[in-house]
Design a protein around this motif. Structure first.
Motif, mmCIF file in Angstrom:
data_model
loop_
_atom_site.group_PDB
_atom_site.id
_atom_site.type_symbol
_atom_site.label_atom_id
_atom_site.label_comp_id
_atom_site.label_asym_id
_atom_site.label_seq_id
_atom_site.Cartn_x
_atom_site.Cartn_y
_atom_site.Cartn_z
ATOM 1 N N MET A 3 0.815 -1.213 0.000
ATOM 2 C CA MET A 3 0.000 0.000 0.000
ATOM 3 C C MET A 3 0.849 1.264 0.000
ATOM 4 S SD MET A 3 -3.051 -0.901 -0.348
ATOM 5 C CE MET A 3 -3.867 0.635 -0.077
ATOM 6 N N GLY A 4 1.956 1.235 -0.690
ATOM 7 C CA GLY A 4 2.767 2.436 -0.789
ATOM 8 C C GLY A 4 4.224 2.089 -0.982
ATOM 9 N N VAL A 5 4.966 3.028 -1.498
ATOM 10 C CA VAL A 5 6.386 2.840 -1.742
ATOM 11 C C VAL A 5 7.143 3.831 -0.879
ATOM 12 C CG1 VAL A 5 8.197 2.948 -3.483
ATOM 13 C CG2 VAL A 5 5.931 2.127 -4.111
ATOM 14 N N GLU A 6 8.156 3.364 -0.161
ATOM 15 C CA GLU A 6 8.955 4.244 0.681
ATOM 16 C C GLU A 6 9.832 5.135 -0.190
ATOM 17 O OE1 GLU A 6 9.198 4.473 4.044
ATOM 18 O OE2 GLU A 6 7.782 2.889 4.530
ATOM 19 N N THR A 7 9.799 6.433 0.079
ATOM 20 C CA THR A 7 10.708 7.383 -0.570
ATOM 21 C C THR A 7 11.382 8.183 0.522
ATOM 22 O OG1 THR A 7 9.055 9.127 -0.764
ATOM 23 C CG2 THR A 7 9.204 7.564 -2.590
ATOM 24 N N THR A 8 12.207 9.153 0.150
ATOM 25 C CA THR A 8 12.928 9.937 1.149
ATOM 26 C C THR A 8 11.990 10.795 1.984
ATOM 27 O OG1 THR A 8 13.294 11.613 -0.534
ATOM 28 C CG2 THR A 8 15.056 10.012 -0.173
ATOM 29 N N ASN A 9 10.839 11.185 1.440
ATOM 30 C CA ASN A 9 9.919 12.062 2.157
ATOM 31 C C ASN A 9 8.681 11.337 2.681
ATOM 32 O OD1 ASN A 9 11.584 14.237 1.627
ATOM 33 N ND2 ASN A 9 10.590 14.679 -0.303
ATOM 34 N N GLY A 10 8.675 10.049 2.721
ATOM 35 C CA GLY A 10 7.508 9.316 3.197
ATOM 36 C C GLY A 10 7.071 8.273 2.190
ATOM 37 N N LYS A 11 5.794 7.886 2.280
ATOM 38 C CA LYS A 11 5.267 6.868 1.375
ATOM 39 C C LYS A 11 4.499 7.507 0.237
ATOM 40 C CE LYS A 11 4.838 2.568 3.788
ATOM 41 N NZ LYS A 11 3.983 1.445 4.037
ATOM 42 N N VAL A 12 4.584 6.886 -0.928
ATOM 43 C CA VAL A 12 3.831 7.322 -2.097
ATOM 44 C C VAL A 12 2.725 6.306 -2.309
ATOM 45 C CG1 VAL A 12 3.938 7.769 -4.561
ATOM 46 C CG2 VAL A 12 5.890 8.345 -3.113
ATOM 47 N N LEU A 13 1.502 6.767 -2.327
ATOM 48 C CA LEU A 13 0.362 5.873 -2.528
ATOM 49 C C LEU A 13 -0.210 6.058 -3.919
ATOM 50 C CD1 LEU A 13 -1.495 6.332 0.860
ATOM 51 C CD2 LEU A 13 -0.034 4.452 0.179
ATOM 52 N N ILE A 14 -0.655 4.962 -4.501
ATOM 53 C CA ILE A 14 -1.304 5.013 -5.808
ATOM 54 C C ILE A 14 -2.778 4.724 -5.585
ATOM 55 C CG2 ILE A 14 -1.465 3.939 -8.074
ATOM 56 C CD1 ILE A 14 1.486 3.294 -7.823
ATOM 57 N N GLU A 85 7.508 -8.017 -11.152
ATOM 58 C CA GLU A 85 6.771 -6.770 -11.015
ATOM 59 C C GLU A 85 7.371 -5.719 -11.925
ATOM 60 O OE1 GLU A 85 6.685 -5.521 -6.965
ATOM 61 O OE2 GLU A 85 5.521 -7.247 -6.302
ATOM 62 N N ILE A 86 6.539 -4.813 -12.359
ATOM 63 C CA ILE A 86 6.977 -3.661 -13.135
ATOM 64 C C ILE A 86 6.572 -2.439 -12.330
ATOM 65 C CG2 ILE A 86 6.688 -2.373 -15.286
ATOM 66 C CD1 ILE A 86 5.909 -5.025 -16.604
ATOM 67 N N ASP A 87 7.530 -1.549 -12.107
ATOM 68 C CA ASP A 87 7.182 -0.350 -11.367
ATOM 69 C C ASP A 87 7.893 0.856 -11.947
ATOM 70 O OD1 ASP A 87 9.775 -0.765 -10.483
ATOM 71 O OD2 ASP A 87 9.166 -1.526 -8.543
ATOM 72 N N ALA A 88 7.386 2.020 -11.598
ATOM 73 C CA ALA A 88 7.971 3.282 -12.026
ATOM 74 C C ALA A 88 7.588 4.339 -11.000
ATOM 75 C CB ALA A 88 7.454 3.683 -13.401
ATOM 76 N N LEU A 89 8.478 5.293 -10.799
ATOM 77 C CA LEU A 89 8.225 6.379 -9.863
ATOM 78 C C LEU A 89 8.579 7.676 -10.560
ATOM 79 C CD1 LEU A 89 7.504 7.234 -6.964
ATOM 80 C CD2 LEU A 89 9.929 7.025 -6.416
ATOM 81 N N VAL A 90 7.610 8.585 -10.645
ATOM 82 C CA VAL A 90 7.814 9.874 -11.294
ATOM 83 C C VAL A 90 7.685 10.949 -10.229
ATOM 84 C CG1 VAL A 90 6.959 11.468 -13.039
ATOM 85 C CG2 VAL A 90 6.872 9.013 -13.452
ATOM 86 N N LEU A 91 8.707 11.773 -10.110
ATOM 87 C CA LEU A 91 8.673 12.864 -9.142
ATOM 88 C C LEU A 91 8.358 14.163 -9.867
ATOM 89 C CD1 LEU A 91 11.835 11.950 -7.051
ATOM 90 C CD2 LEU A 91 9.453 11.462 -6.521
ATOM 91 N N ILE A 92 7.387 14.898 -9.346
ATOM 92 C CA ILE A 92 6.978 16.181 -9.915
ATOM 93 C C ILE A 92 7.049 17.210 -8.794
ATOM 94 C CG2 ILE A 92 5.118 17.447 -11.035
ATOM 95 C CD1 ILE A 92 4.054 14.744 -11.972
ATOM 96 N N THR A 93 7.629 18.342 -9.080
ATOM 97 C CA THR A 93 7.722 19.381 -8.058
ATOM 98 C C THR A 93 6.445 20.207 -8.010
ATOM 99 O OG1 THR A 93 8.699 20.965 -9.584
ATOM 100 C CG2 THR A 93 10.224 19.529 -8.380
ATOM 101 N N LYS A 94 6.186 20.766 -6.837
ATOM 102 C CA LYS A 94 5.036 21.650 -6.690
ATOM 103 C C LYS A 94 5.221 22.899 -7.537
ATOM 104 C CE LYS A 94 3.815 20.158 -2.046
ATOM 105 N NZ LYS A 94 3.689 20.545 -0.635
ATOM 106 N N LYS A 95 6.484 23.284 -7.728
ATOM 107 C CA LYS A 95 6.789 24.469 -8.542
ATOM 108 C C LYS A 95 6.315 24.255 -9.979
ATOM 109 C CE LYS A 95 10.630 27.390 -9.972
ATOM 110 N NZ LYS A 95 12.076 27.602 -9.926
ATOM 111 N N LEU A 96 6.574 23.070 -10.524
ATOM 112 C CA LEU A 96 6.131 22.772 -11.893
ATOM 113 C C LEU A 96 4.614 22.806 -11.992
ATOM 114 C CD1 LEU A 96 6.688 21.805 -14.810
ATOM 115 C CD2 LEU A 96 6.565 19.472 -13.927
#
Length: 168
Positions: A3-14, A85-96
């Motif tokens: 139920m989520g992927v660990e990143t540097t700033n917490g978990k990312v949920l889909i 498994e196939i996975d991908a993580l896309v990071l988008i900034t709030k600025k963008l």
């Protein structure tokens, strides 16, 4: 799965709706998902695959005691399924997101769909790691001594009609 992927700033949920959208896209675009059959197994057991089909016989007269029905063979091979498994993580900034009126989220989702389908199709069709991939099952096309035109006609007619109508 977690139920989520660990990143540097917490978990990312889909969200579930997004995962269903990606899976639906994959089922529409990947031919093996579209025409294949999904089989669930328990644990790491082998899955029987039919490798030799039964052969039926035709007889014009009624069978008698001196002409019994001959036996036919069916052979199965066992295939052990190795999940991947196939996975991908896309990071988008709030600025963008704040800078543009373009629907960045929808563009990212579309690109993720394409990326998943491309990776999955590559695994199904061209992977040397997958013993069930089509490249592993392919056999050389050897028509013998034919004219070039006859070779092309035979190659064209070897594709099933359901695939041929969608091909280019």
């Amino acid at each position: 799965r977690a139920m989520g992927v660990e990143t540097t700033n917490g978990k990312v949920l889909i969200p579930e709706s997004l995962s269903k959208e990606i899976i639906t896209y994959a089922q529409e675009e990947n031919l093996l998902r579209k025409y294949g059959t999904r089989v669930q197994t328990k644990g790491t057991q082998g899955y029987p695959v039919l490798v030799k089909k039964a052969k039926a016989q035709r007889i014009k007269t009624e069978r008698a005691l001196d002409n019994p029905i001959p036996q036919t063979d069916i052979n199965f091979d066992e295939v052990f399924l190795n999940p991947s498994e196939i996975d991908a993580l896309v990071l988008i900034t709030k600025k963008l997101l704040a800078m543009t009126d373009m629907p960045v989220e929808q563009t990212v989702i579309e690109e993720l769909k394409k990326s998943y389908v491309e990776e999955e199709a590559n695994f199904f069709f061209n992977s040397t790691d997958n013993p069930g991939s089509l490249i592993q099952k392919a056999v050389a096309f050897n028509p013998g001594n034919m004219e070039v035109y006859d070779k092309l006609v035979r190659l064209k007619n070897s594709v099933p009609t359901s695939k041929l109508k969608n091909s280019r």
